[in-house]
Design an enzyme around this catalytic site. Sequence first.
Site, PDB file in Angstrom:
ATOM      1  CE  LYS A   8      -3.560  -2.461  -0.108  1.00 38.44           C
ATOM      2  NZ  LYS A   8      -4.607  -3.069   0.604  1.00 38.44           N
TER       3      LYS A   8
HETATM    4  C1  LIG Z   1      -5.646  -3.992   1.009  1.00 37.43           C
HETATM    5  C2  LIG Z   1      -7.090  -3.807   1.000  1.00 37.43           C
HETATM    6  C3  LIG Z   1      -7.904  -4.297   2.033  1.00 37.43           C
HETATM    7  C4  LIG Z   1      -7.382  -5.168   3.146  1.00 37.43           C
HETATM    8  O1  LIG Z   1      -6.439  -4.546   3.924  1.00 37.43           O
HETATM    9  P1  LIG Z   1      -5.629  -5.430   5.010  1.00 37.43           P
HETATM   10  O2  LIG Z   1      -4.861  -4.380   5.772  1.00 37.43           O
HETATM   11  O3  LIG Z   1      -4.736  -6.349   4.266  1.00 37.43           O
HETATM   12  O4  LIG Z   1      -6.607  -6.119   5.867  1.00 37.43           O
HETATM   13  C5  LIG Z   1      -9.260  -4.022   1.987  1.00 37.43           C
HETATM   14  N1  LIG Z   1      -9.798  -3.315   0.983  1.00 37.43           N
HETATM   15  C6  LIG Z   1      -9.052  -2.833  -0.028  1.00 37.43           C
HETATM   16  C7  LIG Z   1      -9.710  -2.045  -1.103  1.00 37.43           C
HETATM   17  C8  LIG Z   1      -7.680  -3.074  -0.058  1.00 37.43           C
HETATM   18  O5  LIG Z   1      -6.952  -2.613  -1.076  1.00 37.43           O
END
Ligand SMILES: *Cc1c(COP(=O)(O)O)cnc(C)c1O
Length: 385
Positions: free
Chosen positions: A183
Site C-alpha cells: 500500500k
Molecule cells: C488492502 C485492502 C484491504 C485489506 O487490507 P488489510 O490491511 O490487508 O486487511 C481491503 N480493501 C481494499 C480495497 C484493499 O486494497
Amino acid sequence: MYEIPLFKLNYDLEEENAVISTLKSKWISTGPKCAEFERLFEELIGVKHAIALSSCTDALHLANYSLGVGPGDEVICPSLTFAATVNSIIYVGAKPVFCDIKSYSDLTIDPNQIESLISNRTRAVIVMDYAGFPCDMDPILSIADKYNLKVIEDSCHGPMSEYKGRCIGTIGDVGCFSFFSNKNVSTGEGGMLTTNRDDLYDKCKSLRSHGMSTMSYQRATGHATEYDICEVGFNYRLDDIRASLGIVQLNKLKADLIKRQGVRKMYETSLSCLDEVIIPFSDNKEFVSNYIMPIVLKDSSKIKRDFVRNYLHEKGIQTSIHYPAVHKFSVYKQYTRTLPITEYVVDNEISLPMYSTLKDNEVVYICESIRKALDKWNSTVTNTK
Ligand SMILES: *Cc1c(COP(=O)(O)O)cnc(C)c1O
C-alpha cells in the site's frame, strides 16, 4: 524477479533506525509509537480521531460492528474491490448487496444503482476509492441521508486522496485504511480506522483491545492499576514496532504521492496514442494517491487481455489485475447478481507498475511493450481470419 516490478517499497535507513529505536525503548506493543502514529494520521488527513489497528480488515469489521450492522441487515458494496471489503459484512451476519461501478473510465460505485438496491433492510453502504480516486460522495451522502444509511469508506487505496478538498476517509461515518506492504503507507501489516464521531471513537478504541477499560501502557506507566471488561471486544491492536515504521512512512507520504503523480502523467502521455486503451479517471482534477495504475482495454476480451499481460511478463514487466470480481467468488454464489460494467472491467483491466521511483524511460518501455503486444495480437487475429 521482474526487471520492472509492480511495486517497490519506499524504505531506507530511516525505517531501520525507527525500528531499532523502538526495540531499544523496550516498549514494543501498543504504546507511545501507536499514539504518535494516530495523531500524525489525524493531522495528515484532517480527521478528529484515528485508531491504529493490525489491518484494514479489522477496521472494516469494527466499522460495521460499531455502526450496529447485524444479522438480517443488508449492506450495499462494490464487487470491484478486495474480498475483505465484503467479508467484513459477513462477519457481522449481514448480507452484501453488490452494486456495479459507474463506467469503464470511472471504476467507483454507481450512486444511481445504490439507490435502486435499497430495501427496508439496508443499513449501510461501503464505498471503495479505486486506485485512490474518490467515489462520487455528494450523491452517495444525500442518498444515505434520505434513507438513513451509514456510510463506510474503504479508503485503503487513498491516504491523502482528496474529494472536493477533503481527504477521503473523513467524509462518511467511518474510514478504513490499510498499511499492508504494497500500500502507499507500508508497515508489513497494519490498518487505521478514522472517524469524526466521538461515540464511534470511544466504542472502537475499546473494541480494539478486548473491551478493556484501560490499556497495558497506561498501567505500566502508573496511570491506571486495574481494568474492567465493558463489552466483548477483540485483539485488533497494532504494535509499536510497526507503528514506528508507519510514522516514518507518513512523513514521506506527500513527497511520494507527488512523484507518483508525475509517473501517472508520464503514463498518460505515453499511452495517449493507443486508441485501444482506456485510462480510467483521466479527467480527475483532485490530488490523489495513485495507489495503482489501471488501464482497461477497449472492445477486448479476457483472452486478449491475458495475451497482453503475458507479453508484458515476457518483457520483464510485472502486472496485476485489480480485482477479480468478488461477486464471482464461489463463497459469494448466493449473493451474486449481474454487474455488466464490473464484469467487463475485471476481464479487461491491467494494473501497470506504479511506484514513486519508476523512471520515465521505464514507463516509455512499458507503454511501447503494450503497443507491440496489441500489434502482435491484431496481426495474429487478422491472419487467422
Ligand atoms: C488492502 C485492502 C484491504 C485489506 O487490507 P488489510 O490491511 O490487508 O486487511 C481491503 N480493501 C481494499 C480495497 C484493499 O486494497
